[in-house]
Each structure stands twice: as structure tokens, then as C-alpha cells.
Motif scaffolding. Structure first.
Motif, PDB file in Angstrom:
ATOM      1  N   PHE A   1       0.818  -1.216   0.000  1.00 31.61           N
ATOM      2  CA  PHE A   1       0.000   0.000   0.000  1.00 31.61           C
ATOM      3  C   PHE A   1       0.849   1.261   0.000  1.00 31.61           C
ATOM      4  N   GLU A   2       2.091   1.135   0.506  1.00 25.83           N
ATOM      5  CA  GLU A   2       2.979   2.301   0.477  1.00 25.83           C
ATOM      6  C   GLU A   2       3.457   2.584  -0.943  1.00 25.83           C
ATOM      7  N   LEU A   3       3.762   1.517  -1.683  1.00 26.36           N
ATOM      8  CA  LEU A   3       4.388   1.698  -2.986  1.00 26.36           C
ATOM      9  C   LEU A   3       3.397   2.091  -4.064  1.00 26.36           C
ATOM     10  N   GLN A   4       2.153   1.670  -3.914  1.00 26.62           N
ATOM     11  CA  GLN A   4       1.144   1.936  -4.931  1.00 26.62           C
ATOM     12  C   GLN A   4      -0.150   2.324  -4.226  1.00 26.62           C
ATOM     13  N   PRO A   5      -0.998   3.134  -4.890  1.00 29.53           N
ATOM     14  CA  PRO A   5      -2.337   3.353  -4.326  1.00 29.53           C
ATOM     15  C   PRO A   5      -3.166   2.082  -4.519  1.00 29.53           C
ATOM     16  N   PHE A   6      -2.780   1.041  -3.783  1.00 26.91           N
ATOM     17  CA  PHE A   6      -3.284  -0.289  -4.079  1.00 26.91           C
ATOM     18  C   PHE A   6      -4.786  -0.420  -3.798  1.00 26.91           C
ATOM     19  N   GLY A   7      -5.245   0.249  -2.743  1.00 32.61           N
ATOM     20  CA  GLY A   7      -6.674   0.187  -2.443  1.00 32.61           C
ATOM     21  C   GLY A   7      -7.501   0.770  -3.570  1.00 32.61           C
ATOM     22  N   GLN A   8      -7.052   1.927  -4.053  1.00 41.15           N
ATOM     23  CA  GLN A   8      -7.744   2.566  -5.176  1.00 41.15           C
ATOM     24  C   GLN A   8      -7.721   1.657  -6.400  1.00 41.15           C
ATOM     25  N   GLN A   9      -6.561   1.035  -6.646  1.00 42.24           N
ATOM     26  CA  GLN A   9      -6.430   0.162  -7.812  1.00 42.24           C
ATOM     27  C   GLN A   9      -7.353  -1.045  -7.695  1.00 42.24           C
ATOM     28  N   TYR A  10      -7.496  -1.514  -6.457  1.00 38.57           N
ATOM     29  CA  TYR A  10      -8.403  -2.631  -6.207  1.00 38.57           C
ATOM     30  C   TYR A  10      -9.836  -2.231  -6.568  1.00 38.57           C
ATOM     31  N   LEU A  11     -10.223  -1.044  -6.074  1.00 38.22           N
ATOM     32  CA  LEU A  11     -11.569  -0.538  -6.393  1.00 38.22           C
ATOM     33  C   LEU A  11     -11.755  -0.371  -7.894  1.00 38.22           C
ATOM     34  N   ASN A  12     -10.733   0.164  -8.565  1.00 46.01           N
ATOM     35  CA  ASN A  12     -10.828   0.343 -10.017  1.00 46.01           C
ATOM     36  C   ASN A  12     -11.156  -0.977 -10.698  1.00 46.01           C
TER      37      ASN A  12
ATOM     38  N   GLN B   1       4.132  -3.433 -11.131  1.00 55.09           N
ATOM     39  CA  GLN B   1       4.750  -2.166 -10.714  1.00 55.09           C
ATOM     40  C   GLN B   1       5.578  -2.276  -9.446  1.00 55.09           C
ATOM     41  N   PHE B   2       5.578  -3.440  -8.825  1.00 57.11           N
ATOM     42  CA  PHE B   2       6.335  -3.568  -7.586  1.00 57.11           C
ATOM     43  C   PHE B   2       7.780  -3.910  -7.912  1.00 57.11           C
ATOM     44  N   VAL B   3       8.464  -2.904  -8.444  1.00 52.61           N
ATOM     45  CA  VAL B   3       9.846  -3.087  -8.848  1.00 52.61           C
ATOM     46  C   VAL B   3      10.641  -1.922  -8.292  1.00 52.61           C
ATOM     47  N   ASP B   4      11.961  -2.118  -8.169  1.00 51.59           N
ATOM     48  CA  ASP B   4      12.762  -0.974  -7.755  1.00 51.59           C
ATOM     49  C   ASP B   4      12.974  -0.077  -8.974  1.00 51.59           C
ATOM     50  N   ALA B   5      13.747   0.984  -8.787  1.00 48.57           N
ATOM     51  CA  ALA B   5      13.861   1.972  -9.855  1.00 48.57           C
ATOM     52  C   ALA B   5      14.516   1.396 -11.102  1.00 48.57           C
ATOM     53  N   TYR B   6      15.134   0.222 -11.006  1.00 52.42           N
ATOM     54  CA  TYR B   6      15.810  -0.342 -12.165  1.00 52.42           C
ATOM     55  C   TYR B   6      15.075  -1.534 -12.730  1.00 52.42           C
ATOM     56  N   GLY B   7      13.833  -1.701 -12.349  1.00 53.89           N
ATOM     57  CA  GLY B   7      13.030  -2.739 -12.970  1.00 53.89           C
ATOM     58  C   GLY B   7      13.201  -4.108 -12.354  1.00 53.89           C
TER      59      GLY B   7
ATOM     60  N   PRO C   1      -2.756  28.517 -17.797  1.00 55.41           N
ATOM     61  CA  PRO C   1      -1.531  27.748 -17.579  1.00 55.41           C
ATOM     62  C   PRO C   1      -1.556  26.443 -18.365  1.00 55.41           C
ATOM     63  N   GLN C   2      -0.443  26.108 -18.990  1.00 53.05           N
ATOM     64  CA  GLN C   2      -0.334  24.899 -19.790  1.00 53.05           C
ATOM     65  C   GLN C   2       0.283  23.769 -18.953  1.00 53.05           C
ATOM     66  N   PRO C   3      -0.404  22.644 -18.861  1.00 57.38           N
ATOM     67  CA  PRO C   3       0.186  21.533 -18.108  1.00 57.38           C
ATOM     68  C   PRO C   3       1.299  20.862 -18.923  1.00 57.38           C
ATOM     69  N   LEU C   4       2.245  20.259 -18.223  1.00 58.47           N
ATOM     70  CA  LEU C   4       3.316  19.509 -18.877  1.00 58.47           C
ATOM     71  C   LEU C   4       3.338  18.092 -18.331  1.00 58.47           C
ATOM     72  N   ARG C   5       3.801  17.175 -19.148  1.00 58.56           N
ATOM     73  CA  ARG C   5       3.842  15.780 -18.709  1.00 58.56           C
ATOM     74  C   ARG C   5       5.197  15.181 -19.073  1.00 58.56           C
ATOM     75  N   MET C   6       5.835  14.533 -18.108  1.00 60.06           N
ATOM     76  CA  MET C   6       7.113  13.880 -18.347  1.00 60.06           C
ATOM     77  C   MET C   6       6.987  12.381 -18.049  1.00 60.06           C
ATOM     78  N   SER C   7       7.325  11.547 -19.046  1.00 56.76           N
ATOM     79  CA  SER C   7       7.295  10.100 -18.809  1.00 56.76           C
ATOM     80  C   SER C   7       8.590   9.665 -18.138  1.00 56.76           C
ATOM     81  N   ILE C   8       8.451   8.857 -17.100  1.00 51.12           N
ATOM     82  CA  ILE C   8       9.621   8.398 -16.349  1.00 51.12           C
ATOM     83  C   ILE C   8       9.431   6.914 -16.053  1.00 51.12           C
ATOM     84  N   TRP C   9      10.473   6.234 -15.588  1.00 51.73           N
ATOM     85  CA  TRP C   9      10.257   4.817 -15.283  1.00 51.73           C
ATOM     86  C   TRP C   9      10.425   4.490 -13.818  1.00 51.73           C
ATOM     87  N   THR C  10      10.674   5.488 -13.006  1.00 52.82           N
ATOM     88  CA  THR C  10      10.748   5.173 -11.594  1.00 52.82           C
ATOM     89  C   THR C  10       9.406   5.493 -10.975  1.00 52.82           C
ATOM     90  N   SER C  11       8.984   4.684 -10.019  1.00 59.54           N
ATOM     91  CA  SER C  11       7.807   5.098  -9.255  1.00 59.54           C
ATOM     92  C   SER C  11       8.210   5.201  -7.794  1.00 59.54           C
TER      93      SER C  11
END
Lengths: 276, 311, 421
Positions: A59-70, A230-236, C34-44
Motif C-alpha cells: 500500500f505504500e508503494l502503490q495506491p493499491f486500495g484505489q487500484q483494487y476498487l478500479n 509495478q512492484f519493482v525498484d527503480a531499475y526494474g 496555464p499549460q500543463p506539462l507531462r514527463m514520462s519516467i520509469w521510476t515510481s
């Protein structure tokens, strides 16, 4: 049946069960294993110690509850919508006579033949042009009206074909019009087939993978299968134990509901009239 | 149906009512009932399909933003593609393996569960349960289990068998993907077969038994013909489904080792989305569509030959 | 591309209007305001996102014409694929992170906006870091993350196997692949795993550049026109790896999952940013440079750039934001997670402030030296197709009885048409 035959049958069933049960068991137990246990060989059947912290991290890493509802609400809307569309079309193709009927049915059947990979790019363009990317509309409209609903229509048609004609004649004598016959007579009888359609459709929507990845880009709008990757570190590199905890949470509730309601569930599916 | 002479003789005032004869009213209701599905098909099936055919005649570079008519070039490329032989072989092996294994196992399980045994509900539940596990979760788990030192070989080790490195051998990788997919989905077909079996009147078996027919004969002469419509339906669904398996291959093998699990739909995905050859990807889509359509048509034709009774 | 899109859109729009499913209003970009901007990234990663949002918020204070700036995470696994699908569908972001392996495709196709005159003090960017993103003297993406590969060492496991640690070998001038292999062989003999190359998994072969570079091998020639997989250096390097995997067992074989960070593996070749994952490590660890190969010492870097897409109707605004996002002050902040390519930031002192996980030696040897002399992992136009073709052709190598030279000849036979054509 002799005792020996019975015992042999039970033994056979138990052995056959292993590949069906073991993966789920492994998923659930591994989700509370310390990470080093996940890689242990031979794999441990029971965790050496329990570690539930990964469930919090989901739940920290993703809005998992919301995703579940979706996922839940999309699957529910798609299921209800598909049932309506497929019941109407299935009934009309099976029982009503109108010019061009066979040709139109063939046209609809084309949808049965199209893997979603084939049409995803044009669909993406269409929805983008309509301003509907990164919304749930494509995940709702396409399954209800497009290719995935064709199987449902097909099932409903096969069911309605088997209904005895006398029922409708009786309804007509009672003064019901064609639409009235559909709603009052045919539809109530179609409950089992509708049940089958509901299950097929719910599972299809629940498992949808390619479409959400292509259409959605905001994490709070994601669906569960998409969230699982999506449960991956910054390098996949996957965070295995967190991923397994999330996977467990997506699977267990459905399994529990199924076990509780399994009689209606399977029998609904079974009495579809598909036996011809 | 409509008697023209009758209608002409009517006076204008009542003509309106008589125009809406029962067949006409029926037809209107019919059109109304199928309209959502038809509109949906036109919009989300036929239109995109038409666009795909159109794209297949173009060279489309997404990054450079160029879109150029090239006529039959992509189709010429398809005919000359050195990978096509391998891809079509993998696709055929995969689909045949999957369909045969799925239908045979589904029928076998259904017959087992149709015996008068206690506890079949429990087993039915267990066999059905993978259907409910999210596909991505299921595949991720199997990815672990199929490792060299994974759960499958662990279990085989208990039985004294030294298991292979499943996902790294060409044959075993293909087999693994097939089995993972079959175990996941066989429950659905099993339940459909079970329902069909329960619809076969027991008296028929008893009568046949009195006539001295063995179990195998009874199965071939009574069971198979009576459940043939279900066999038709499940085989159509399974054949079509087998040509659409994607997520499992993406997670488990990514088409390898070599190109042993690169089936047509995965190759299409690679070309269109990973290699960004959208025009060629569209061409492969057209090919895939034609294959699925041909197979389904073939099955539908064959049904007259072997399906016992079709209403 | 416009025509089919529009036709589809019109039909869809018309039908949606009829069925009253609307909801498409938010698509039309507001002409004013105001114009919104979007940047694609791979880290979450939350910490990363927090920093980005802080920088964006700061920027918007002085730039009221810019609306919300969203950072749009796409899973790493399908990053380039998803990004190009969005572009194909006409939904290109304004800015995007770009992975080193798709750099030639993006830079070469003219999909990106030139940046050289916009980036603050572009002159101080290390040449090794900008090479990939340049064409005809123009810079097309800012190399915001230049991450050298090093070897993470589980010193507990190494010592338990009775071996000298890499750090000791460095002092003795003996840190090379032969000695590293001996250590890993000893560790593997004790039932643990030797050396793993992170993310390789016998599929992502471009990570093997971290090894073959030591033999002076290359995937293809400098101009990208000739396959060099079957050159003598490559055959030698691959023979070494094949022997390590199948004879010495000093590298876990294909189909074996290991996890260095949980402590079951002696060494892992990985980018230095992975140090963050060792925060809670239960074992003693070290980070050392890649061992020397027969051709001496070397370094390999992985890279990521940020580019502005020409397709974006707000390319000018986006470029301005990129210039701000990557100016010297913000680069220093980003350096906490993404090793910078700015010469002024590449000192052990500045780096120490931002990378608390690493000590001075580690920063100097691996990070700073690595960035300055590093070779970027192999990349080429049409990389995805090349990568897939090489992967398939290389698979037969990962069997105990493989004929290394024959397999590598096979790789070249397969990819030469793609390189030359």
C-alpha cells in the motif's frame, strides 16, 4: 464401485490436484516468507518465520486500495453491461426473424476472431482522439460492445435456440409482444446462461493486461494486473515478496467468494444449456 | 408472410396499423435488440480492423512521424521473412498442444468428477480455482516454480526425478507455457463438460451395458455424440484462445529460448510495439486474423459432420 | 497518420454523442491559461517523485504560464514500448526519459528537440556522457543519470570461503577477472552463489558488456556497420564466461534465481544506484570497480537522458522546464539518486554529501573515474529488433556443450543484415 477402484480414483484425483493447488499455496505462503526463503531450494512448504510487513509495503508503494476498487468497479460495470447487450443480441439472433439476420450475425462473429493485439493501435488512436486515454472508458466500452462481448452473445444465442417454441406461443396468446416475451418469459429462463456469461466476462475484465498498460498512465487509475507489475525498484528488478503479497491479495478474496458461493457459481456455469 | 394484395386493398386509415404486421413489428424489435452489439461491432471491431488493413499498406515510422503508402511491400516482406517458418511452426505446435491437452484433460477430469464419489465438490473446486487467480499473478508464480531450482523440480526431486531446466530448453519451454496455460484454464472447459455429461440420460448407459457394450464403447457411442455440441463450443473457444496467448509468453519466456516460443501473436507484438514496425505489425495482424477466421470456419463446417444434433 | 486518426475520431465522436457517453471534453488543450506539462519516467520510487515534484513546484512559482507538471511513471519492463505506443496513438508526453539503448533511435529519427543552447553551462558535461545523445554537434537529450557499473561484494561470504576480499586484491594490484573467478569458484563450492550480473538473466545480453569490455570486445564496429560478435576478443571473453558458468560454476546458471541483496550471492555486477537497496543489508558489503580484463582496466556506464518531444505542442515550454530541471543547482539535488554528468559535481566531496551509502574510495574509484572513462553499453538504431535477434541467436551458448565460436558466428549471420541494411 469396489473399494479398490474408489481408492484408486481418489489417489488419481489427489495427484492431479497438485499442479492446480500448489502454485496458489506457494504464492500465499511465500508472500509471508523472508526473501531468502523464496529462493531456497528445495522450496519450503511452510515459511520459516512469518513476515507480514510486505503487505504494508504494497500500500505504500502503490495506491493499491484505489487500484483494487478500479478493477472491481470496472469488472462489475463490464459484467452488467455485457449481460444486457449479449442477452438482447443473443435473443434477437436466436428467436426473432428479421431481414439480413444471418449476415449481421456473421458480421458480429468477426469479433470472436480478433485478438486484442490486432486492433489495439487503431483503438488507442480512436480513444485518444476522443480524449479518453488515461480514463477507464476504453476498458469499459470495448469489452461491453466490442470483440470480447461477442462470445457472450454467442453463448446467449446458443441458449435461446434451445428454448421450446411453445413457451413463446403461449406468451403471445397471453397478449405479450415480442419485447414483452423477451423480458418476461425468455430472460428469467436464461438465468443459468447469464450466470455463465457473468463469470466469463468478470474474469476476462479482471485479467485484462495489455489494454490497461496501453491506455492508462496514472497509477491511481491502474487496474490490478497492471499494478502487480509495478512492484519493482527503480531499475526494474522486481521486489519479489511485495509482488507476491499483492498477487495474494488479488487472488485470495476471489477464491474465498468462490468457495462460499461455489455451488451457484459452477452450477450456474454448468446449466448454460450449452449441452445442446 | 405479408400478403401484398391484401394491403393494397386496405383503406389509408387502417393501413398504418396493418403496416405493422407481427413480422414487421418483430423485425423492428429484432433490429433494436441487436443494435448495441452491431454499433459496437462496427465501431470497435470492423473500423479498427479496416484501419489495420489500411496500415498494412503503409510504412509508418512513429518516432520520425512519417507515414507513407508502400502498397504491397509489407506483404512481400511477409513472404520473404526468414523468421516466418519458425514462427508458424511454433504457433502450430503450441496451439495443437494446447487444444489437445486442454480438451483431453478437461474431459478426463469431468468424467472423473462425474463418478458417484463423495468429495467431488471439493475436487471440482480445486480444479476450478486457478481460473480465478489473476493471470499475471499466476504467471509470475510459475516463473519461480519453473526455475532450475524451483518448486516443480523440488517436487520432482521428492519423487526421485531430476527435472530439466524448464524455461531454458526449446522443447521444455514450449511445453511449460502450454501446461501453465492449460492448468490455468482447463477448469472452465471441465465445468462445461461436466454439465454436458450430467445431461446424458443414465438409462442410455444402463441399456448399453445390458447389450454388453464395454466402457470404451459406451464412451464413444453414447457420451461423445451426446456431448458433441459442447465439444464443438469448447474447441472453438480453445482454438481461438490458443492463438491469442500473450501475457504468459511475455512473462515466462519472452519468446525464447531461440525463437521456440515466439508464436504469431507474440511476434506481432514484437514487430509492432517493440521494433516499431507498425506497418509490418499490421500485416501480421491481417495474417493472424485470416488464420483464426479460416480455422473457425473449418470447425463450423465440420460440425455438420460430427455434431450429433444441432437445433 | 493524421487521416486515419481523424476519420476514426470523427466516427467515434459522432457515435458517442448519440449514445451520450461524452466525457471527452478534457482532451482539448485550453488555448489560454496555464499549460500543463507531462514527463514520462520509469521510476515510481516515492523519494524520486517527491524530489521531482519539489523542483516542479519551485519552477511554477516563477513561471505562472505553466500549469501542473505531472511525472508519469511507466513500468521499466515495457518502458520504451509503452512510450512509443503513446506516441503512435498521438498521446506523446512533452518530455520523456530515454534509456541508453533507445538513444540512437530517438536521436537519429529527429523526434527530439535540440537542446545545446538551452541547457545551462552545457560545456561542463563530461564528453563520455553526452556522446550518445549528440548528432552533428547538437545535443538532443540531457544525460541526467550516468550510472557506472561496479561490483557489489558480500564480504561476509567471501571471507567465509577463505578468500581475500576484492579490496585486498586491489591493494595488491591483483583485481582482475581471473582472481575474481577464483573467489567465486570457492564461494560456489561452499554452496552459495558466485557472481551474478544483475538484470542479465541470460536474456538482456547488453549487460555482458560489463565483462567483455575487459577483453576489448565489442558487439559491433564503431560505425555500427559490422558485427563483431565473432571477433577473437569476443570469442575469448565469451569462452571465459561459458567456462565460469558451466565448468567452474562460479556464476549461477540459466534458470537460477538469485538475490544478491538478500545475501545469497558473493558478487553482483550492477549500477551503483543499487547501493540504495543495501540500506538494510544484514551482511557486510563493499563496492569495487569492475575487475581488470586481459586488456587492462576499464569502466562501463548505463545512461538515461531526458528529451523534449518535437510532437509536443508545448515543446518550447517543455524545453524551458528541462533547462531548469537540469541546471547546476537542481543537478546537485538529483545527484542524490542519479549520478550527474556535470564536471563540477564530479568530486568526491560533493558526491559524498549526496551519496551517504558510499565512502570516499568507492565514490572515487567506481563513480567518478567510471563516469569519466566509461564506455556506454552497446546501442544501435533498431536496437529492440537487434537485441531480440541477438538474444535468440545467443541462447544456444547457454548450454554446457556449446561451441562458442560457432554460436557467435551464428549471431553475426543473423544480425549483419540488420546492421548493414
Amino acid at each position: 464401485m469396489s473399494r479398490r477402484v474408489k481408492l484408486a480414483l481418489y489417489a488419481l484425483l489427489c495427484v492431479l490436484c497438485v499442479p492446480f493447488v500448489f502454485p496458489t499455496w506457494w504464492m500465499v505462503t511465500s508472500s509471508v516468507k523472508p526473501i531468502s526463503d523464496i529462493f531456497a531450494f528445495p522450496p519450503a512448504l511452510v515459511p520459516s518465520r512469518f513476515d507480514f510487513s510486505t503487505y504494508g509495503r504494497v500500500f505504500e508503494l502503490q495506491p493499491f486500495g484505489q487500484q483494487y476498487l478500479n478493477s472491481l468497479y470496472i469488472a462489475a460495470v463490464v459484467t452488467a453491461g455485457t449481460m444486457a447487450v449479449a442477452a438482447m443480441a443473443g435473443y434477437a439472433f436466436a428467436r426473432v426473424r428479421f431481414p439480413g439476420q444471418n449476415l449481421l450475425f456473421l458480421v458480429v462473429l468477426v469479433g470472436l476472431l480478433i485478438p486484442s493485439e490486432v486492433t489495439i493501435v487503431p483503438l488507442f488512436q480512436m480513444f485518444h482522439a476522443a480524449g479518453m486515454t488515461d480514463t477507464h472508458w476504453p476498458l469499459i466500452l470495448v469489452p461491453i460492445l466490442g470483440a470480447p462481448s461477442v462470445l457472450a452473445t454467442f453463448i446467449m444465442r446458443q441458449f435461446f435456440i434451445t428454448l421450446p417454441g411453445e413457451l413463446e406461443e403461449a406468451a403471445r396468446v397471453d397478449g405479450l409482444g415480442r419485447f414483452g416475451t423477451f423480458v418476461r418469459v425468455a430472460l428469467p429462463l436464461a438465468r443459468p446462461a447469464l450466470g455463465a456469461v457473468a463469470i466469463f466476462t468478470f474474469l476476462h475484465s479482471w485479467n485484462l493486461y495489455l489494454e490497461p498498460i496501453v491506455f492508462l498512465s496514472t497509477p491511481s487509475k491502474f487496474t490490478l494486473p497492471q499494478a502487480l507489475t509495478q512492484f519493482v525498484d527503480a531499475y526494474g528488478s522486481p521486489l519479489w515478496n511485495v509482488q507476491l503479497s499483492a498477487a495474494t491479495m488479488t487472488a485470495l478474496p476471489v477464491l474465498v467468494v468462490f468457495v462460499l458461493a461455489q455451488r451457484q457459481f459452477i452450477e450456474g456455469l454448468a446449466h448454460t444449456g450449452l449441452k445442446g | 408472410m405479408t400478403d401484398l394484395g391484401d394491403r393494397v386493398a386496405e383503406r389509408p386509415a387502417t393501413r398504418h396499423r396493418h403496416f405493422w404486421t407481427i413480422p414487421r413489428r418483430d423485425a423492428l424489435v429484432g433490429y433494436l435488440l441487436v443494435s448495441p452489439q452491431l454499433v459496437g461491432s462496427a465501431l470497435f471491431v470492423l473500423l479498427p480492423l479496416g484501419l489495420v488493413v489500411y496500415y498494412s499498406l503503409q510504412e509508418w515510422n512513429v518516432l520520425a512521424g512519417t507515414f507513407e503508402f508502400v502498397g504491397g511491400d509489407n506483404y512481400a516482406k511477409l513472404l520473404a521473412d526468414p523468421n516466418m517458418g519458425q514462427v508458424l511452426t511454433s504457433t502450430a505446435l503450441f496451439s495443437v498442444g494446447l487444444v489437445v491437452l486442454n480438451l483431453a484433460l478437461a474431459l478426463a477430469l469431468a468424467i472423473l468428477l462425474d463418478q458417484r464419489l463423495r468429495g467431488t465438490t471439493l475436487f471440482r473446486t480445486l480444479f476450478f480455482s486457478p481460473v480465478l487467480v489473476s493471470l499475471v499473478a499466476w504467471t509470475i508464480v510459475w516463473q519461480f516454480l519453473l526455475q532450475q531450482d524451483g518448486g516443480v523440480n523440488g517436487l520432482l526431486g521428492v519423487a526421485g526425478v531430476d527435472g530439466p531446466n524448464w524455461l531454458r530448453g526449446e522443447t521444455t519451454a514450449l511445453l511449460s507455457v502450454v501446461v501453465v496455460q492449460v492448468v490455468k484454464n482447463v477448469g472452465l472447459n471441465m465445468v462445461l463438460f461436466l454439465a454436458a455429461l450430467q445431461g446424458v440420460p443414465r438409462q442410455l448407459y444402463e441399456a448399453a451395458q445390458l447389450d454388453g457394450a464395454g466402457a470404451w464403447t459406451r464412451f464413444l457411442r453414447i457420451t461423445v455424440p451426446l456431448i458433441s455440441p459442447t465439444i464443438l463450443l469448447t474447441s472453438i473457444i480453445t482454438v481461438v484462445g490458443s492463438l491469442q496467448v500473450f501475457a504468459q509468453i511475455a512473462v515466462l519466456t519472452q519468446g525464447g529460448p531461440g525463437m521456440s516460443t515466439t508464436v504469431l501473436v507474440y511476434y506481432l507484438y514484437q514487430q509492432a510495439f517493440q521494433f516499431r514496425h507498425l506497418g509490418y505489425g499490421a500485416t501480421l495482424s491481417v495474417l493472424l486474423f485470416l488464420i483464426v477466421a479460416a480455422l473457425t470456419l473449418l470447425q463450423w463446417r465440420l460440425r455438420r459432420k460430427w455434431v450429433f444434433h444441432e437445433s | 497518420m493524421k487521416a486515419p486518426g481523424k476519420l476514426a475520431a470523427l466516427t467515434l465522436a459522432a457515435l458517442l454523442a448519440v449514445t451520450a457517453c461524452g466525457g471527452g471534453g478534457d482532451a482539448a488543450p485550453a488555448a489560454q491559461g496555464p499549460q500543463p506539462l507531462r514527463m514520462s519516467i520509469w521510476t515510481s520510487n516515492e523519494a524520486h517523485l517527491k524530489l521531482f515534484n519539489e523542483i516542479a513546484a519551485e519552477y511554477r512559482k516563477s513561471h505562472p504560464q505553466v500549469g501542473e507538471i505531472t511525472f508519469d511513471p511507466i513500468p521499466f519492463e515495457n518502458y520504451t514500448t509503452t512510450l512509443t505506443t503513446q506516441i503512435a496513438g498521438g498521446n506523446a508526453p512533452d518530455l520523456a526519459w530515454i534509456l541508453e539503448n533507445s538513444a540512437p533511435d530517438f536521436v537519429g529519427s529527429g523526434a527530439l528537440v535540440p537542446l545545446k543552447s538551452k541547457v545551462e553551462n552545457a560545456g561542463e558535461l563530461v564528453p563520455a556522457a553526452t556522446r550518445l545523445w549528440e548528432r552533428d554537434g547538437e545535443l538532443y537529450a540531457y544525460p541526467f543519470s550516468t550510472s557506472p557499473f561496479g561490483v557489489f561484494v558480500n564480504t561476509d561470504l567471501v571471507k567465509a570461503a577463505g578468500q581475500k576480499t576484492p579490496r585486498e586484491l586491489i591493494k595488491a594490484g591483483q583485481w582482475d577477472w581471473e582472481h575474481a573467478n577464483e573467489i567465486n569458484k570457492a564461494v560456489a563450492a561452499k554452496g552459495e552463489n558466485g557472481l551474478t550480473i544483475l538484470n542479465f538473466d541470460y536474456k538482456a545480453w547488453d549487460n555482458l558488456a560489463t565483462v567483455w569490455q575487459g577483453w576489448g570486445a565489442r558487439a559491433w564496429s564503431e560505425d555500427g556497420g559490422t558485427c563483431q560478435f565473432n571477433a577473437p576478443e569476443m570469442v575469448e571473453a565469451m569462452t571465459f564466461m561459458h567456462k565460469a558458468v558451466f565448468t567452474d560454476k562460479s556464476m549461477p546458471g540459466p534458470g537460477t534465481a538469485v538475490d544478491f541483496f538478500s545475501g545469497d550471492t558473493a558478487m553482483a555486477v550492477a549500477q551503483i544506484s543499487r547501493a540504495a537497496m543495501l540500506e538494510d543489508a544484514t551482511f557486510k558489503w563493499d563496492l569495487v570497480p569492475l575487475p581488470a580484463g586481459p586488456k587492462g582496466e576499464y569502466a562501463v556506464i548505463g545512461q538515461a537522458g531526458i528529451g523534449v518531444l518535437k510532437k509536443s505542442p508545448k515543446a518550447e515550454l517543455a524545453t524551458d522546464f528541462l533547462a531548469y530541471f537540469t541546471n547546476a543547482a537542481n543537478s546537485a539535488k538529483l545527484a542524490a539518486y542519479f549520478p550527474p554528468a556535470r564536471g563540477s559535481l564530479l568530486t568526491a566531496d560533493t558526491m559524498a554529501k549526496t551519496s551517504p551509502m558510499l565512502d570516499g574510495d568507492q565514490l572515487q574509484d567506481v563513480v567518478i573515474d567510471g563516469i569519466e572513462k566509461g564506455v556506454v553499453k552497446p546501442s544501435h538504431t533498431g536496437q529492440a529488433e537487434l537485441a531480440q535477434t541477438v538474444r535468440a541467436a545467443l541462447d544456444p551458448l547457454w548450454k554446457p556443450d556449446a561451441d562458442v565460436k560457432a554460436v557467435l558466428d551464428g549471431v553475426c549471420a543473423k544480425i549483419q543484415p540488420l546492421l548493414g541494411g
